[in-house]
Each structure stands twice: as structure tokens, then as C-alpha cells.
Design a protein around this motif. Sequence first.
Motif, mmCIF file in Angstrom:
data_model
loop_
_atom_site.group_PDB
_atom_site.id
_atom_site.type_symbol
_atom_site.label_atom_id
_atom_site.label_comp_id
_atom_site.label_asym_id
_atom_site.label_seq_id
_atom_site.Cartn_x
_atom_site.Cartn_y
_atom_site.Cartn_z
ATOM 1 N N UNK A 195 0.929 -1.046 0.163
ATOM 2 C CA UNK A 195 0.035 -0.117 0.094
ATOM 3 C C UNK A 195 0.943 1.300 -0.105
ATOM 4 N N UNK A 196 1.730 1.285 0.847
ATOM 5 C CA UNK A 196 2.765 2.327 1.011
ATOM 6 C C UNK A 196 3.848 2.664 -0.309
ATOM 7 N N UNK A 197 4.146 1.589 -0.838
ATOM 8 C CA UNK A 197 4.959 1.704 -2.005
ATOM 9 C C UNK A 197 4.315 2.059 -3.153
ATOM 10 N N UNK A 198 3.002 1.411 -3.322
ATOM 11 C CA UNK A 198 2.203 1.613 -4.842
ATOM 12 C C UNK A 198 1.626 2.981 -4.647
ATOM 13 N N UNK A 199 1.379 3.680 -3.308
ATOM 14 C CA UNK A 199 0.832 4.833 -3.284
ATOM 15 C C UNK A 199 1.591 5.865 -3.859
ATOM 16 N N UNK A 200 2.978 5.849 -3.473
ATOM 17 C CA UNK A 200 4.046 6.727 -3.747
ATOM 18 C C UNK A 200 4.316 6.274 -5.171
ATOM 19 N N UNK A 201 4.520 5.240 -5.769
ATOM 20 C CA UNK A 201 4.831 4.992 -7.045
ATOM 21 C C UNK A 201 3.689 5.670 -7.967
#
Length: 323
Positions: free
Chosen positions: A214-220
Motif C-alpha cells: 500500500x505504501x510503495x504503490x501509493x508513492x509509485x
Amino acid sequence: MAQANNIKGAVTALAAMGIFATHDVVVKTLGASYSAFQIVFFAALLSFPIVTVILLSDAREASLMPRHPWWITFRTLCTTVTGVAAFYAFANLPLAQVYVILFATPLIITVLSIPMLGETVRLRRWAAVIAGLVGVLVVMRPGQTDLSFGHLAALTAAVCGAMASVIVRKIGQEERSVVLLLFPMVGNVIAMGVALPFVYRPMPVEHLGLLTIIAVFGLAGSFLVILAYREGEAVIVAPMQYSQILWATAYGYFLFSETPDRATVIGAGIIIASGIYIVFREGRAGASANRPVLETRSRSETVTPRASLLQRVIAPERRDDGQ
């Protein structure tokens, strides 16, 4: 050359929306087992290391004290509510239905920009707003179907997300990007941390891994939105956000056995048409002084910061209107 750049920008935005949709599928999956407060807390906490590295690139000497503390506090409250409400809605409603209600955000931004930004909204944009809100009623069908807390949460996320976006347009030129980024993230962690002891359930390692996604995909997704707006014109890139309904329909059907009903499809068509019309009206010279919808840069904040704020930290923003 301009056409090629617009195509590249549109394709990049489509990829970003696919990543955001996958992010929301993970939210929905975890939402079946955990409270939205717990998901938001850990997702925000896991976003902090990456965002901190980004914030360190803003080397300008200045205080972190906000110049508009009350607006910053209100924006922090709005983004915190947006995150919890959106995550709750994704966990409890069909994906496509949540997206359709969230698509009302540009309509609400248009209305809020009148008292808050002094924006002049003429008859055509008013007609688009009214038509879009009718589309929301078509989807929610008050009086014909039982409205759940999930519907209320999705609508709350749309309203609070719109308010947070308009506040950025109001004070964004005077506040440091670091302040606009940092306060909502800290607010999320503190508020969710207070609620966490009352809702906490132990999480296995694989679920912690999903929180990291969730954290990585949101930033990506946010970084791809930045690249999309650098390549293409805003009026071309902005409508790509509505492609999320296609991802939601596909994911909903194959992963959660969800099929959009007729009212959702009709309402989605009305809302999307209204939103696209507003985008094109704002893109016309002299039609909008503030371009509040175009400058929102697609999604509202939930756990990860808005793409437009990240862009201001990373590099000067390219403006389509020459301002």
C-alpha cells in the motif's frame, strides 16, 4: 512532438491509475480482516521512511512552523478523515461503486472554489456540477436501496478530499511544500495511533507485506502522475483518472465476484462526463482563474501525499498556463 508527448503523458497516467487501483485492491483485501484505523496507521508509518528521504531534498532554510496554522490544521483533519473514510468504503462496498462516488470530488472542488478561491463558475460549469451530483444520486439511490456506512464513508472521503485540495490551492503558494506534506502524515499517524489500541488485531508477516505494498504503490502511483503531467498537457492527462473504473470493474469481477449494477453504470457515465467537461472548461483560456480541478493532480490524499506536492519538493512544477 506535442502530440507524442500527450500520448506519452496519457499512457503514463493510465499506468499510474492501474497502480492506484491495485493499491485499493490490497486495501479492500486487508479491510476484510482489519479496521480502517489500523490499516491507515501502519500504511502511513511505512510511508514515512520514503517520504522523509524526499523531504530531505528540500534544503531551503526555513522553519517548519506553518504560516497559516489554522488552515494547515483543518487540512490535516480533512486528509486524515479522507484516508479512513476511503479505506472503510473500499473494504465495505464494491470497488466500482466506491470509485464512482469518489469521482464526485472534482464537482465538489468546483463548488468549494467559489467561496474559498473566489473562482467564477458560469452557467456551463454549474450545469456540469448539477448533472454530476444527479449522477451521484443515481448511484446511491436514496429511498430505493439501503444506504450503508460504506456509502456515507465514500461520500465523506469525496467531500473531505475536495476540501483538502482547495486548501492547498488557497495557501499553497505561501506555505513550504514540506509543511503541506509533513503535517497530514504526522496527523494520520497520531490520530490513528490514538484509535489503534481499541481496534488492533495482530497481523501476520504476509499482511505486513501487504501494508508495505500500500505504501510503495501509493508513492509509485504519485510519481507516475508527476511524470505524466511533465510530459502531457493537463487537459489530456487529468481525464485518465477515470480509467480507474475499468480497473475496478475487472478487479471486482475476478477477485471479489462483484458486478456493477445498472444504476452504478449509468451514474458513472453521468459523473465522468461531467468531470471531463469541467476539466476541458478549466483548460480553456480565460474560463478559470484558479483551475482548481486541473491543479489537483488526480487523486486526493489518503495515506501518501498528493503528486502535486511531491513534485514541488522534487523539482519546479511545469505550468501549462504559463503562470
